[in-house]
Enzyme design. Sequence first.
Site, mmCIF file in Angstrom:
data_model
loop_
_atom_site.group_PDB
_atom_site.id
_atom_site.type_symbol
_atom_site.label_atom_id
_atom_site.label_comp_id
_atom_site.label_asym_id
_atom_site.label_seq_id
_atom_site.Cartn_x
_atom_site.Cartn_y
_atom_site.Cartn_z
ATOM 1 N N CYS A 33 0.807 -1.222 0.000
ATOM 2 C CA CYS A 33 0.000 0.000 0.000
ATOM 3 C C CYS A 33 0.838 1.269 0.000
ATOM 4 C CB CYS A 33 -0.914 0.013 1.222
ATOM 5 S SG CYS A 33 0.034 -0.043 2.747
ATOM 6 N N ASP A 35 2.400 2.499 2.589
ATOM 7 C CA ASP A 35 2.417 3.148 3.899
ATOM 8 C C ASP A 35 3.783 2.961 4.569
ATOM 9 O OD1 ASP A 35 -0.129 4.031 3.552
ATOM 10 O OD2 ASP A 35 -1.058 2.379 4.635
ATOM 11 N N CYS A 58 -2.817 3.258 7.613
ATOM 12 C CA CYS A 58 -4.235 3.070 7.937
ATOM 13 C C CYS A 58 -4.447 2.857 9.443
ATOM 14 C CB CYS A 58 -4.740 1.854 7.177
ATOM 15 S SG CYS A 58 -4.018 0.330 7.787
ATOM 16 N N CYS A 102 -0.994 -5.138 7.240
ATOM 17 C CA CYS A 102 -0.716 -3.873 7.945
ATOM 18 C C CYS A 102 0.055 -4.128 9.245
ATOM 19 C CB CYS A 102 -2.012 -3.145 8.283
ATOM 20 S SG CYS A 102 -3.152 -3.027 6.902
HETATM 21 FE FE1 FES Z 1 -1.268 0.298 4.407
HETATM 22 FE FE2 FES Z 1 -2.737 -0.796 6.258
HETATM 23 S S1 FES Z 1 -3.360 -0.247 4.258
HETATM 24 S S2 FES Z 1 -0.627 -0.357 6.337
#
Ligand code: FES
Length: 137
Positions: A33, A35, A58, A102
């Site tokens: 993602c 992140d 998230c 995540c």
């Molecule tokens: Fe990226 Fe959860 S969607 S860490």
Amino acid sequence: MYSEKVMEHFANPQNVGEIENANAVGEVGNVRCGDIMKIYMDIDGDVIKDVKFKTFGCGAAIATSSMATEMVKGKTIEEALELTNKAVMDALGGLPPEKIHCSVLAEEAIRAAITDYKKRQVEEVEEFEYDCCQKEN
Ligand code: FES
């Protein structure tokens, strides 16, 4: 969808922020993602005296970061290295299957910070040895 524990840690995350003069810093990204999580530690000998995090991700990533930092604070680095994303998820009462990836961020960031700490220890020893050699010559 989310357990009460997850919602609690998402709404009121523990250990958010930075540690000035941290002697261990780990940053990892989630390839799925994009992140990012950054962890700061204050380690004394082999004990994690303090730990803080910043997560650009998230709600599940924030909740797992919060729980994981709570679980390693005050522990030895060996104990922290044994922490798995599964243990963090269990402590949170589980995560939906699509959010399991995540929870990996926190485990990886803790490992990255401890690796950074060990690297710095080696560099300190090398610098000390270099200084000693300089003085002798
Ligand atoms: Fe990226 Fe959860 S969607 S860490």
